[in-house]
Design an enzyme around this catalytic site. Structure first.
Site, PDB file in Angstrom:
ATOM      1  N   GLU A   1     -11.133   0.594  -6.008  1.00  0.00           N
ATOM      2  CA  GLU A   1     -11.843   0.097  -4.833  1.00  0.00           C
ATOM      3  C   GLU A   1     -12.666   1.207  -4.188  1.00  0.00           C
ATOM      4  O   GLU A   1     -12.158   2.291  -3.911  1.00  0.00           O
ATOM      5  CB  GLU A   1     -10.814  -0.457  -3.842  1.00  0.00           C
ATOM      6  CG  GLU A   1     -11.393  -1.217  -2.671  1.00  0.00           C
ATOM      7  CD  GLU A   1     -10.300  -1.782  -1.773  1.00  0.00           C
ATOM      8  OE1 GLU A   1     -10.640  -2.235  -0.665  1.00  0.00           O
ATOM      9  OE2 GLU A   1      -9.113  -1.750  -2.170  1.00  0.00           O
TER      10      GLU A   1
ATOM     11  N   THR B   1       0.825  -1.204   0.000  1.00  0.00           N
ATOM     12  CA  THR B   1       0.000   0.000   0.000  1.00  0.00           C
ATOM     13  C   THR B   1       0.859   1.254   0.000  1.00  0.00           C
ATOM     14  O   THR B   1       1.814   1.373   0.769  1.00  0.00           O
ATOM     15  CB  THR B   1      -0.924   0.015   1.223  1.00  0.00           C
ATOM     16  OG1 THR B   1      -1.753  -1.152   1.197  1.00  0.00           O
ATOM     17  CG2 THR B   1      -1.812   1.250   1.225  1.00  0.00           C
TER      18      THR B   1
ATOM     19  N   LYS C   1     -12.829  -9.045   3.866  1.00  0.00           N
ATOM     20  CA  LYS C   1     -11.935  -8.833   5.004  1.00  0.00           C
ATOM     21  C   LYS C   1     -12.493  -9.581   6.198  1.00  0.00           C
ATOM     22  O   LYS C   1     -13.680  -9.440   6.525  1.00  0.00           O
ATOM     23  CB  LYS C   1     -11.809  -7.343   5.333  1.00  0.00           C
ATOM     24  CG  LYS C   1     -11.103  -6.508   4.278  1.00  0.00           C
ATOM     25  CD  LYS C   1     -11.048  -5.043   4.683  1.00  0.00           C
ATOM     26  CE  LYS C   1     -10.336  -4.193   3.642  1.00  0.00           C
ATOM     27  NZ  LYS C   1     -10.390  -2.745   3.985  1.00  0.00           N
TER      28      LYS C   1
ATOM     29  N   LYS D   1      -3.550   4.690  -2.191  1.00  0.00           N
ATOM     30  CA  LYS D   1      -4.572   5.360  -1.392  1.00  0.00           C
ATOM     31  C   LYS D   1      -4.733   6.797  -1.903  1.00  0.00           C
ATOM     32  O   LYS D   1      -3.760   7.558  -1.968  1.00  0.00           O
ATOM     33  CB  LYS D   1      -4.175   5.381   0.087  1.00  0.00           C
ATOM     34  CG  LYS D   1      -4.205   4.024   0.776  1.00  0.00           C
ATOM     35  CD  LYS D   1      -5.622   3.550   1.022  1.00  0.00           C
ATOM     36  CE  LYS D   1      -5.638   2.300   1.892  1.00  0.00           C
ATOM     37  NZ  LYS D   1      -7.024   1.847   2.167  1.00  0.00           N
TER      38      LYS D   1
END
EC number: 5.1.1.-
Length: 321
Positions: free
Chosen positions: A202, A124, A247, A151
């Protein structure tokens, strides 16, 4: 009789972790321990304030079923004893490990699955300035990263992606907006991002406010994260998403995660497996679902100042068992 313990543990991060909703320098996890004679089995969860969870609320949930657990509550009964979420996840994963150990097996063997040597995982790129994100991408590439998860918020979307693609020309890129793109021209934005060979976007819009995804074109697959918590959510997402992100902390453990994977595949939705910040104890529990997924994001431990032992090994863009 089973002995049942749990505790909250604060894990400092090696560096700040930023998404569209804020910045973290530490993460608090809750660890569950089940002891049956000489067998000790553990599970870990990460309570998330965005889902109205805290370490205190998770511990209260676990305490509320202490008597049932110590009297032999089964994994199947746990699914009704606690709602989806972090508390059930930690206990469910500990139960899987306990059940496997009692039979002299691994969880993989209990599932009749072959454990892989390694799994490609995203690394990430925390939300930051354009220059810092491009530098982070270049650093990840130098260490062998194969998949980068970017992100983003609403600022400099195209500029940041362009800089990261320049720094990582051969790496697979996915984007996580964390619900930040409400009100933007998604048709134009998706088309512009398509030029950078983005593999997936996402959760661009807030959960419960994602109907605009039905009307806009998807030149890039769109993945539901905050919009998809459990099996019951999946069927209603097919008109706006191509993928779902499973998740364990959201759905409440490996039991529900495996059921979600089966349901999603039956309905023609592709799979991603993700994580909250946490240690190898939590990431290892998700691997039986991760091996079924097209995209895997289980890099939580690389953000920690110190991992749980025994730790998974992260090297060359993969997590090694």
């Amino acid at each position: 009789m089973i002995k049942f313990d749990f505790q909250a543990v604060e894990l400092p991060l090696a560096r700040p972790f930023a998404i569209s909703r804020g910045v973290r320098t530490a993460v608090t996890v809750v660890r569950v321990t089940l002891t049956d004679g000489e067998i000790i089995a553990m599970g870990e969860c990460t309570p998330t304030a965005h889902y109205q969870e805290s370490a205190e609320s998770v511990c209260e949930q676990l305490e509320s079923i202490r008597a049932q657990v110590e009297s032999g509550l089964t994994r199947e009964a746990l699914q009704q004893a606690l709602p989806m979420g972090s508390a059930r996840n930690a206990l469910d994963c500990a139960m899987w490990r306990l059940d496997a150990a009692k039979q002299g097996k691994s969880v993989w063997q209990l599932l009749d699955m072959q454990a892989p040597e390694s799994v490609i995982t995203a690394e990430t790129l925390s939300l930051d300035t354009l220059e810092n994100m491009a530098n982070a991408a270049a650093d990840a590439v130098s260490r062998g990263a194969k998949l980068l998860k970017i992100k983003l918020n609403r600022e400099q979307i195209i500029e940041k992606v362009a800089a990261i693609r320049h720094a990582a020309p051969q790496v697979t890129l996915v984007i996580d907006a964390n619900e930040a793109w409400l009100g933007l021209d998604l048709d134009s934005l998706f088309q512009a991002l398509h030029e950078f060979n983005i593999a997936m976007i996402e959760q661009p819009l807030p959960a419960g406010n994602d109907k605009d995804l039905v009307r806009c074109l998807h030149p890039i697959p769109v993945c539901a994260d905050e919009s998809c918590h459990q099996r019951a959510d999946i069927a209603g997402l097919r008109d706006r998403y191509e993928m779902i992100n499973i998740k364990l902390d959201k759905c409440g453990g490996l039991t529900e995660a495996l059921a979600m994977a089966t349901e999603a595949k039956a309905l023609g939705l592709r799979l991603m497996v993700g994580c909250m910040l946490g240690s190898s104890l939590a990431m290892e529990a998700a691997l039986p679902v991760a091996v079924q997924a097209e995209r895997v994001d289980l890099d939580g431990p690389i953000w920690l100042a110190e991992d749980y032992q025994p730790a998974l090994r992260y090297q060359q863009g993969e997590v090694w068992l």
